[in-house]
Enzyme design. Sequence first.
Site, PDB file in Angstrom:
ATOM      1  N   PHE A 538     -23.093 -10.635  14.139  1.00 56.27           N
ATOM      2  CA  PHE A 538     -22.900 -10.475  12.690  1.00 56.27           C
ATOM      3  C   PHE A 538     -23.600 -11.651  12.007  1.00 56.27           C
ATOM      4  CE2 PHE A 538     -19.356  -8.129  14.511  1.00 56.27           C
ATOM      5  CZ  PHE A 538     -19.335  -6.962  13.755  1.00 56.27           C
ATOM      6  N   PHE A 543     -21.218 -15.167  13.121  1.00 58.81           N
ATOM      7  CA  PHE A 543     -20.565 -15.141  14.423  1.00 58.81           C
ATOM      8  C   PHE A 543     -21.019 -13.921  15.224  1.00 58.81           C
ATOM      9  CE2 PHE A 543     -17.691 -12.340  12.098  1.00 58.81           C
ATOM     10  CZ  PHE A 543     -17.314 -11.397  13.049  1.00 58.81           C
ATOM     11  N   GLU A 545     -19.506 -11.152  18.163  1.00 61.64           N
ATOM     12  CA  GLU A 545     -18.307 -10.621  18.825  1.00 61.64           C
ATOM     13  C   GLU A 545     -18.652 -10.211  20.246  1.00 61.64           C
ATOM     14  OE1 GLU A 545     -17.035  -6.880  17.385  1.00 61.64           O
ATOM     15  OE2 GLU A 545     -15.233  -6.803  18.651  1.00 61.64           O
ATOM     16  N   ILE A 546     -17.927 -10.741  21.221  1.00 69.04           N
ATOM     17  CA  ILE A 546     -18.082 -10.346  22.622  1.00 69.04           C
ATOM     18  C   ILE A 546     -17.124  -9.186  22.883  1.00 69.04           C
ATOM     19  CG2 ILE A 546     -17.809 -11.061  25.017  1.00 69.04           C
ATOM     20  CD1 ILE A 546     -18.563 -13.876  24.168  1.00 69.04           C
ATOM     21  N   VAL A 547     -17.677  -8.054  23.307  1.00 68.10           N
ATOM     22  CA  VAL A 547     -16.870  -6.852  23.497  1.00 68.10           C
ATOM     23  C   VAL A 547     -16.471  -6.687  24.964  1.00 68.10           C
ATOM     24  CG1 VAL A 547     -16.746  -4.371  23.106  1.00 68.10           C
ATOM     25  CG2 VAL A 547     -18.105  -5.785  21.571  1.00 68.10           C
ATOM     26  N   CYS A 549     -17.269  -8.205  29.093  1.00 70.84           N
ATOM     27  CA  CYS A 549     -17.878  -9.216  29.954  1.00 70.84           C
ATOM     28  C   CYS A 549     -17.403  -8.944  31.376  1.00 70.84           C
ATOM     29  CB  CYS A 549     -17.487 -10.620  29.498  1.00 70.84           C
ATOM     30  SG  CYS A 549     -18.140 -11.936  30.553  1.00 70.84           S
ATOM     31  N   LEU A 581     -16.631 -14.982  19.044  1.00 69.86           N
ATOM     32  CA  LEU A 581     -15.245 -14.515  18.985  1.00 69.86           C
ATOM     33  C   LEU A 581     -15.050 -13.386  19.985  1.00 69.86           C
ATOM     34  CD1 LEU A 581     -14.549 -14.344  15.127  1.00 69.86           C
ATOM     35  CD2 LEU A 581     -13.546 -15.957  16.738  1.00 69.86           C
ATOM     36  N   ILE A 612     -14.563  -7.711  13.295  1.00 65.73           N
ATOM     37  CA  ILE A 612     -14.308  -7.705  14.725  1.00 65.73           C
ATOM     38  C   ILE A 612     -13.288  -6.615  15.065  1.00 65.73           C
ATOM     39  CG2 ILE A 612     -12.482  -9.431  14.545  1.00 65.73           C
ATOM     40  CD1 ILE A 612     -13.449 -10.572  17.213  1.00 65.73           C
ATOM     41  N   TYR A 615      -7.630  -5.516  19.435  1.00 64.43           N
ATOM     42  CA  TYR A 615      -7.038  -4.794  20.561  1.00 64.43           C
ATOM     43  C   TYR A 615      -5.582  -5.204  20.715  1.00 64.43           C
ATOM     44  CZ  TYR A 615     -11.958  -3.998  21.735  1.00 64.43           C
ATOM     45  OH  TYR A 615     -13.283  -3.654  21.682  1.00 64.43           O
TER      46      TYR A 615
END
Length: 812
Positions: A538, A543, A545-547, A549, A581, A612, A615
């Site tokens: 973004f 920042f 966003e790590i979705v 890994c 994040l 973001i 969850y």
Amino acid sequence: MSGGPSVTLKSQPIDGSNSGNAAAQQQQQSANGAASSANQGQVSNNNGSAGVSGGAGTPAQEGTRQNSLQRIQQRKQKVFNLPVPQKLAKLSMYSACQAEGCRCTGWKTPQENRHRDVESSYCPEFNEECRNSSCRHSLRTHIAHLDNISSSSMDELLGAIIDMENLFMSMQRVEDEDTKKVYLYLFRLLRQCVLTRQQAVIRGPLGDPPFESPCITKAVLSLVFYKYQHLNPTELQTMTEVAKTFLNFLNHYNFESPSTRRGDLTHEDASNYKINYTRWLVFCHVPAFCNSLRQFETSLVFGRTLLRTVFQYMSQQLKKKCISERDRFPEDKRSIITQMPKFLEALRAELMKDDSPIWDPNYRPPNSFVIQQRKRNQEASAPPAPGGGAAAIGGNKRSSVGEPLHKRPKKETIERPISENLDDLPTDVVMRAMKSVSESKTTNKAEILFPVNVSRDENVKAEEQKRAIEFHVVGNSLTKPVDKQTVLWLLGLQLVFAYQLPEMPREYISQLVFDTKHKTLALIKESQPIGGICFRPFPSQGFTEIVFCAVTMAEQVKGYGTHLMNHLKDYSIQRGIKHLLTFADCDAIGYFKKQGFSKDIKLARPVYAGYIKEYDSATLMHCELHPTIVNTQFIAVIRNQSEILKELIAQRHNEVQKVRTGLTCFKEGVRSIPVESIPGLMEIGWKPQMRPARSARPLEESSDPEKLATSFASVLQSVRQHTTAWPFLRPVTAAEVPDYYDHIKYPMDLKTMGERLKKGYYQTRRLFMADMARIFSNCRFYNSPDTEYYRCANSLERYFQTKLRELGLWDK
């Protein structure tokens, strides 16, 4: 902005023809140009405004209101991030023309551009003329008075403008005439504040909060002691939680308009309710989405009169809500549901009794009881389950009855050792150690003999240099062809994520991996993906966003995960992104902590909220990136520094391992000797402790008082403008925190320090530093370490000390 216009609320026709009507016309013109932006920050409830209510709304409706507040903050942040010319263009639409004799109240875009939005890509030229036929002056003429405005003042004005636009949109939706009148007056107030560049202050027949004594919060606390002090600690704690739940619900309750309640209230009660309803709108409800106005909590500013008029209907709704949301409560909290009817009945009885002690302004529980309850709350506090807990009813996560979020039970002061200032080692000593490390490659011979001790990161880097593994950023595209190799890698990465993350739906994984807005950093070995990080940048928010890994099971514990993350950090830094994040589940928190992530989120919530993906049962974690660090080389640099440090210690050890003859001077009649004359003492680093001479300190008490005062003013201004200074800008009032002054005997804040500075109180730097230190010590004494305000105090104290060092005023 300080001080400003006031408004007296009285009945006037909505279609008034004075400046308020002109402002409304200008607002309509602006709304036409930025309709999409304004609508994104609005949601209607039964009062026609964007707000959060604890009424009879469903959880979905309450979530919508919360999302609306987030969208308002996001829109403000978007406007704050605009280039200065676009900001000035936005301000010009609400700024009176500065040309002599012109009565235009705001620059209007030319006819051909009237549907373009300055909050997006449209930026008018400063020489464009106003569309108003009676004006025709340029945009520059409307903003001539803003030449020297600071960035913070400009953002305050823009925030007030957005609040005004939201009020205007709410005013168009509302149907109740009483509510519409209040919105109109608040709209006019903000409009006048923008024109005069002053803070909104509401004065008039409504009075100033708090409106009754005791307030509802104090009365409810007194009720817990008065009715339930005989219970055992567990039962007493349960009733305290019930009281907190009631207060949370009240603070988010959406009161009905007087016209709706007219049929079930007596004439006197209806008159009182109309006054209190207007007060609630002005001081509690509207400021929830217009933060240019100061907001108060309902339970802290109202008392018995308001509660009597709404208690019957509100208690029925609270009972229904408890029953409907029973399953959302944790098992150990469901006793709150059972005890709620009993508590409401006891409160109703005391509410109707004219001689009830809990409504006596002089009645209060003993301090021992209050402090004991506070300690129990602190010991029993635990993070609430997502969507559950006592706070779920009112939508509030506060842990103390009726207190603001930042006010938590006081704690014991923790003494922290102050590290001594040590001089740097001589350059030749360091260079000698570096040369020794370079020649031997290591100071520990065992590391050469046992390859198992070699860092996993070194092995991964060696594989990368030999091209045994490769790292590629890949992604799907709808605008240009995607080569076959990329598609095969994306398919392979989809399988890796699906296998390693079995709890995640495969359709969801496929959707994000092949989404054009997401990219994946792929780890390729033997032409096959064995791991990767799926992320979405973004850039406008600063920042990534790590979705997902993951690394395949067979290739784990080899250092690939760390090296993957380091590559992603370097990739982000190269593109100007300094924050990562992610929502980590319980199994991944340990990994992310090792990669430099923390649960302490340094980004303001409006920056990432709504962007973001959130969850359930996951923890938000944040990593701040330093733009000068090359993360893929960072571990090697740290290891090299560690080896140099070991060499320095070894050299020092060899120097001090000398056996010296004992002192013989005392046998010869010498009674005492200087400590520094003891052989070997200076060589091991001992130094006499000497206080620096006062004359060596710049800007000390003996210096020019005016120069010293100027330095204090500069430091104080910098501290006020710091992002963590907002809790300390003004004094804490008893209306906000009833028991604050029971524990804090010597309060201090930045506003008081500014007043003392103007009066010439700070004749020495010690007085100035003592008052600033008192601000931080009071905050840490009253609040718990896990609060945002405790962290703000630590951060602002470090910044204050840095500013003093820059001016030579810090000698600790």
